[in-house]
Design an enzyme around this catalytic site. Structure first.
Site, PDB file in Angstrom:
ATOM      1  CE  LYS A 111       5.075  13.508 -18.430  1.00 37.12           C
ATOM      2  NZ  LYS A 111       3.896  13.062 -19.446  1.00 37.12           N
ATOM      3  CE  LYS A 131      -3.247  14.664 -14.650  1.00 37.78           C
ATOM      4  NZ  LYS A 131      -2.673  14.581 -15.859  1.00 37.78           N
ATOM      5  CE  LYS A 152       1.504  21.199 -13.936  1.00 35.46           C
ATOM      6  NZ  LYS A 152       2.668  20.070 -13.859  1.00 35.46           N
TER       7      LYS A 152
HETATM    8  P1  ATP Z   1       2.359  16.480 -15.942  1.00 36.98           P
HETATM    9  O1  ATP Z   1       2.106  15.925 -14.562  1.00 36.98           O
HETATM   10  O2  ATP Z   1       3.868  16.857 -16.324  1.00 36.98           O
HETATM   11  O3  ATP Z   1       1.207  17.201 -16.546  1.00 36.98           O
HETATM   12  P2  ATP Z   1       0.961  14.257 -16.902  1.00 36.98           P
HETATM   13  O4  ATP Z   1       1.356  12.827 -16.365  1.00 36.98           O
HETATM   14  O5  ATP Z   1      -0.023  14.799 -16.772  1.00 36.98           O
HETATM   15  O6  ATP Z   1       2.145  15.174 -16.873  1.00 36.98           O
HETATM   16  P3  ATP Z   1       1.012  15.059 -19.849  1.00 36.98           P
HETATM   17  O7  ATP Z   1       2.249  14.848 -20.530  1.00 36.98           O
HETATM   18  O8  ATP Z   1       0.526  16.252 -19.348  1.00 36.98           O
HETATM   19  O9  ATP Z   1       1.220  13.855 -18.713  1.00 36.98           O
HETATM   20  O10 ATP Z   1      -0.178  14.361 -20.957  1.00 36.98           O
HETATM   21  C1  ATP Z   1       0.205  13.660 -21.837  1.00 36.98           C
HETATM   22  C2  ATP Z   1      -1.054  13.079 -22.163  1.00 36.98           C
HETATM   23  O11 ATP Z   1      -2.086  11.925 -21.308  1.00 36.98           O
HETATM   24  C3  ATP Z   1      -2.371  13.942 -22.340  1.00 36.98           C
HETATM   25  O12 ATP Z   1      -3.338  13.614 -23.499  1.00 36.98           O
HETATM   26  C4  ATP Z   1      -3.243  13.868 -20.947  1.00 36.98           C
HETATM   27  O13 ATP Z   1      -4.655  13.995 -21.127  1.00 36.98           O
HETATM   28  C5  ATP Z   1      -3.172  12.259 -20.608  1.00 36.98           C
HETATM   29  N1  ATP Z   1      -3.096  11.740 -19.350  1.00 36.98           N
HETATM   30  C6  ATP Z   1      -2.196  12.258 -18.351  1.00 36.98           C
HETATM   31  N2  ATP Z   1      -2.429  11.599 -17.178  1.00 36.98           N
HETATM   32  C7  ATP Z   1      -3.580  11.004 -17.308  1.00 36.98           C
HETATM   33  C8  ATP Z   1      -4.625  10.384 -16.401  1.00 36.98           C
HETATM   34  N3  ATP Z   1      -4.104   9.979 -15.245  1.00 36.98           N
HETATM   35  N4  ATP Z   1      -5.607   9.749 -17.051  1.00 36.98           N
HETATM   36  C9  ATP Z   1      -5.801   9.928 -18.219  1.00 36.98           C
HETATM   37  N5  ATP Z   1      -5.150  10.360 -19.401  1.00 36.98           N
HETATM   38  C10 ATP Z   1      -4.165  11.161 -18.941  1.00 36.98           C
HETATM   39 MG    MG Z   2      -0.475  16.866 -17.760  1.00 38.26          MG
END
Ligand code: ATP
Ligand code: MG
Length: 342
Positions: free
Chosen positions: A214, A211, A131
């Site tokens: 969002k 990965k 981050k």
């Molecule tokens: P941000 O980028 O804001 O962190 P994010 O896309 O990582 O958002 P989160 O809200 O942090 O999403 O995560 C929600 C859930 O989805 C968590 O359990 C996280 O481990 C899972 N998750 C997020 N991205 C992935 C991914 N690429 N593959 C598998 N699981 C994921």
């Molecule tokens: Mg996340």
């Protein structure tokens, strides 16, 4: 107390109707639109686990504030995330869905847990380092303390099982360390929670390297209209060594081929087509986009219906937070007592 750090299998539930159904907690940020990684990595476990466990799911708006500073966007996205989760199968009759800031006890407990958490543990967290690199002009204190708030989210309800994606493994381990530190100083209070992963613990983004996330803008937005999904899938990076249409592809390293695994048993033939150059990347992407759109079409329909009735969504979220009040208050009373605050 369990000593497993992680698990891909779901622990056995207590006998149905028994008083001690295991409690599950997981959170998702309203930092953007729900994506394929969220569903394959976490949400499908949320849906499966709500049948057998006492499941608590949280839209973590306090967490989102570490990156999102637009009040209207946060409010809108919180509701959109709730509608998305309900559309994807969370059932308010079977689980509790709520918004983190509606139970402000989470932040009080986070402060108390901060006092047993060495700063060095937080500074070494991989997501903090990521981050910092992602938002160098906004390295706010919340980013550093994020895992303590996450620990608080889980332990305030004494949840034992946490369905998450693999990117959360380090945070979960930190929660376990914080629990140990708290119990060591103040006596046995919390149980160390255990992560549960799906069969796809990490989904790569459209860039094929990082990965899907969002905040990285490399997502496939599963509840978007088919045209948006098509554009996102068509932008995906495939096997970078496959230059010419006639070059054989390598499905093992191609993210598009990997994702096909989750959208039809015939992925083996699709892979074969790539390997023999019978099909090109464009064909395989088009097919994937169609399959994702049609797989999520019923959920998209439910999502649109829910978004047309925002009061219904808000009512579900309010009821969820109310239902959790006694649990949160009970933990806070116990913790304050143990720490000498009352
Ligand atoms: P941000 O980028 O804001 O962190 P994010 O896309 O990582 O958002 P989160 O809200 O942090 O999403 O995560 C929600 C859930 O989805 C968590 O359990 C996280 O481990 C899972 N998750 C997020 N991205 C992935 C991914 N690429 N593959 C598998 N699981 C994921
Ligand atoms: Mg996340």
């Amino acid at each position: 107390m369990t000593t497993d750090v992680e698990s891909t299998s779901v622990p056995a539930p207590a006998p149905s109707g028994g008083p001690s159904r295991q409690r599950i907690f997981s959170g998702i940020q309203p930092s953007g639109i729900v994506h394929l990684g969220n569903d394959l990595g976490a949400i499908r476990n949320y849906v499966a686990l709500q049948e057998q466990f006492e499941a608590i799911y949280c839209i973590v708006d306090y967490h989102a504030l570490t990156s999102l500073h637009d009040a209207d966007a946060l409010r809108r996205q919180t509701r959109e995330m709730a509608a998305s989760l309900l559309a994807l199968g969370l059932d308010p009759e079977r689980c509790t869905l709520f918004v983190q800031s509606h139970r402000p006890e989470h932040t009080e407990l986070a402060w108390l847990l901060c006092t047993v958490t060495p700063v060095s543990w937080l500074e070494r967290t991989p997501t903090y380092k990521e981050k910092k690199a992602q938002q160098p002009d906004d390295v706010n204190h919340g980013l550093l303390t994020y895992p303590v708030l996450q620990a608080s989210d889980i332990v305030i309800y004494k949840a034992t099982t946490v369905p998450v994606g693999k990117d959360q493994a380090a945070h979960l381990e930190l929660t376990r360390e914080i629990v140990r530190a708290f119990n060591h100083r103040y006596g046995e209070t919390f149980q160390e929670p255990q992560a549960v992963y799906t069969e796809t613990p990490t989904v790569l983004g459209t860039d094929g390297v990082r990965k899907m996330s969002k905040s990285l803008g490399n997502t496939i937005e599963i509840l978007a209209e088919p045209e948006v999904i098509r554009k996102q899938v068509m932008s995906m990076v495939t096997d970078t060594q496959r230059i010419l249409r006639t070059d054989p592809g390598r499905p093992e390293v191609c993210n598009v081929c990997q994702l096909h695994r989750w959208f039809g048993p015939d992925y083996v033939e699709i892979w074969d087509g790539e390997r023999t150059a019978r099909t090109g990347c464009v064909d395989t992407k088009k097919l994937l986009a169609e399959r994702i759109s049609s797989h999520y079409a019923p959920a998209r329909q439910r999502y649109l219906e829910l978004m047309a009735h925002p009061a219904e969504i808000d009512g579900i979220l309010e009821a969820g937070a109310d239902r959790l009040r006694p649990k949160a208050e009970a933990t806070m009373a116990e913790v304050r007592e143990k720490m000498g605050l009352r």
